[in-house]
Motif scaffolding. Structure first.
Motif, short mmCIF file in Angstrom:
data_model
loop_
_atom_site.label_atom_id
_atom_site.label_comp_id
_atom_site.label_asym_id
_atom_site.label_seq_id
_atom_site.Cartn_x
_atom_site.Cartn_y
_atom_site.Cartn_z
N TRP A 54 -8.25 -2.81 -1.33
CA TRP A 54 -7.65 -1.52 -1.69
C TRP A 54 -6.55 -1.71 -2.73
O TRP A 54 -6.47 -0.94 -3.70
N ILE A 55 -5.71 -2.71 -2.54
CA ILE A 55 -4.62 -2.96 -3.50
C ILE A 55 -5.17 -3.28 -4.89
O ILE A 55 -4.69 -2.76 -5.90
N VAL A 62 0.84 -1.21 0.00
CA VAL A 62 0.00 0.00 0.00
C VAL A 62 0.87 1.25 0.00
O VAL A 62 0.63 2.21 -0.75
N PHE A 119 -8.09 -2.41 -6.12
CA PHE A 119 -8.67 -1.18 -6.67
C PHE A 119 -7.59 -0.25 -7.19
O PHE A 119 -7.68 0.31 -8.29
N ARG A 120 -6.52 -0.08 -6.40
CA ARG A 120 -5.46 0.85 -6.78
C ARG A 120 -4.71 0.36 -8.02
O ARG A 120 -4.38 1.16 -8.91
N TYR A 127 -1.57 8.57 0.19
CA TYR A 127 -2.72 7.99 0.88
C TYR A 127 -2.28 7.36 2.21
O TYR A 127 -2.95 7.50 3.22
N TYR A 128 -1.13 6.71 2.18
CA TYR A 128 -0.59 6.10 3.39
C TYR A 128 -0.35 7.17 4.46
O TYR A 128 -0.76 7.01 5.62
N LEU A 188 2.35 1.78 -3.47
CA LEU A 188 1.40 2.17 -4.50
C LEU A 188 0.96 3.63 -4.33
O LEU A 188 0.72 4.33 -5.33
N ASP A 189 0.80 4.08 -3.11
CA ASP A 189 0.29 5.45 -2.90
C ASP A 189 0.78 5.96 -1.54
O ASP A 189 0.11 5.82 -0.53
N SER A 224 -6.78 0.99 -11.03
CA SER A 224 -6.78 2.43 -11.33
C SER A 224 -5.51 2.83 -12.06
O SER A 224 -5.53 3.58 -13.04
N LEU A 225 -4.37 2.31 -11.58
CA LEU A 225 -3.10 2.61 -12.24
C LEU A 225 -3.07 2.06 -13.66
O LEU A 225 -2.56 2.71 -14.59
#
Length: 436
Positions: free
Chosen positions: A80-81, A51, A83-84, A58-59, A54-55, A87-88
């Motif tokens: 979440w992973i 997480v 979804f992210r 957000y973290y 990836l972002d 999205s990427l």
């Protein structure tokens, strides 16, 4: 006897053994559970790191808001992973145009490769977490079962105490003055051996003639091959015209035993023999081993096999066997009733042992049985069979029933043990399969 009777010494020793068995086994299982939880924590930290990679914005935002990513459960992190990553991938595909430079294309390829690596790592971590969670559940179930092994001990003692007046009343009909035949018997040349045999049976409750002969030989410091020992029990069976002080139980339809040879004689004190024991010791005799166990097991044959299996575990395997295994209620509501409970003194591990004569024909019942065994034993299955044919059939049944489940199996059979066979490691277990 100095230091108390044999029965009192055995009771005290059994209590110490039971307490030590529980302590060592619980410590062993708690250590395993702690190890599983530690490995899960490492896997969970891996998901958190994905997480962060990836972002990071957000973290950081989650950290500042007081809802740290580390506190999210594994399922939330997984969603979440996913979804992210999607999205990427969408953003990357939108930036891919025919007029992009080779540098941009290379960057995109590298980004896609990293995303794929992250997806693989996330999948790997989820598999590890799933396995650790399953292992932790199994360890918890096993620890739950071990703790129940000791629970019946206190209620059983309380129950015995509560029933003591009734028992004493039942056995209070002891003639204060011994009859003439008792006085004559005391003066006979065979009294020493015969009275020792009566006291042995009353103090231990043992019932198998071969075992009683061995114990009497040790008590009298004689060789077990001394023919006078077996003859002592014959004389007690045919004591006088009024009847015997011990009796032979005729409970089997066939003479031959599936463990090889003939079945051993099962002996018990007659009512008159129990009276004699009280005259000799002033105590109530211990309940006969066979009569106590036959109420729990399916048939006389299975009861006998349990007695023999316990003796092999002690004499050959050097295990410490509890007096009686309790009914164990598992967390899922199912009932597990082990045949024997034993402590391995080399590892401190408490094991539940199944005693089998043949593979069952009721497929559904056998599936439930072995799944309960799997859950209660943390996948460490121990089985004592009567002969090698049964051992092979049970091994096949276990493998087919449990399928892809991870377990270790330890099987042996009484007939082979009596013929001097041992496992590759020199232990009592002739067939060991490790799948964990």
């Amino acid at each position: 006897m100095a230091g108390g009777t044999l029965a009192e010494q055995q009771a005290e020793q059994a209590g110490r053994i039971s307490d030590e068995m529980a302590r060592q086994s619980i410590e062993h299982q708690q250590a395993l559970q702690a190890s599983a939880e530690k490995r899960w924590k490492v896997a969970h930290e891996g998901l958190v790191e994905i997480v962060r990679s990836l972002d990071s914005d957000y973290y950081d935002a989650c950290q500042k808001s007081g809802h740290a990513i580390e506190g999210f459960d594994d399922e939330t992190l997984h969603h979440w992973i996913i979804f992210r990553v999607k999205s990427l991938q969408t953003r990357l595909s939108q930036t891919m145009r025919p007029d992009n430079s080779s540098i941009l294309q290379s960057q995109l390829d590298e980004a896609i490769r990293k995303i794929e690596d992250l997806q693989k790592e996330e999948k790997r971590l989820r598999e590890i977490i799933g396995g650790l969670q399953a292992e932790n559940r199994q360890l918890t179930t096993h620890l739950h079962a071990i703790r129940q092994v000791q629970r019946p001990a206190i209620p059983q003692e309380e129950s015995q105490d509560g029933q003591q007046p009734e028992v004493q009343q039942e056995h209070s009909r002891i003639v204060e003055a011994e009859p003439d035949w008792m006085k004559e018997w005391r003066s006979s040349r065979t009294f020493a051996k015969e009275s020792a045999a009566i006291i042995l049976m009353g103090e231990t409750g043992k019932c198998l003639r071969p075992s009683l002969v061995d114990l009497l030989a040790k008590k009298l410091n004689l060789s077990a091959n001394n023919s006078s020992l077996s003859e002592t029990f014959n004389r007690l069976i045919n004591f006088d015209t009024q009847g015997g002080l011990i009796e032979l139980l005729h409970v089997f339809e066939q003479i031959g035993a599936s463990t090889g040879g003939n079945r051993p004689d099962i002996l018990r004190l007659t009512e008159r023999g129990q009276q004699v024991y009280q005259w000799l010791t002033g105590k109530v005799p211990v309940e006969n081993e066979y009569e106590r166990l036959v109420r729990r097991h399916k048939t006389p044959e299975h009861t006998l096999l349990n007695i023999q299996a316990a003796e092999e575990l002690v004499d050959v395997g050097r295990y410490q066997v509890t007096e009686q295994a309790p009914d164990i209620h598992l967390p899922d509501g199912s009932l597990f009733i082990p045949d024997l409970v034993a402590l391995d003194p080399r590892t401190g591990e408490m094991i539940f042992v199944e005693v089998e004569r043949q593979a069952g024909k009721d497929r559904a019942a056998r599936v439930r049985k072995w799944k309960n065994v799997l859950n209660a034993t943390n996948g460490n299955i121990y089985v004592v069979c009567d002969n090698v044919e049964c051992q092979r059939a049970i091994q096949t049944e276990i493998n087919q029933t449990l399928g892809d489940a991870r377990f270790n199996s330890h099987l042996t059979n009484i007939n082979s043990l009596r013929n001097g066979k041992r496992g590759q490691d020199g232990s009592i277990w002739l067939s060991v399969w490790r799948g964990r």
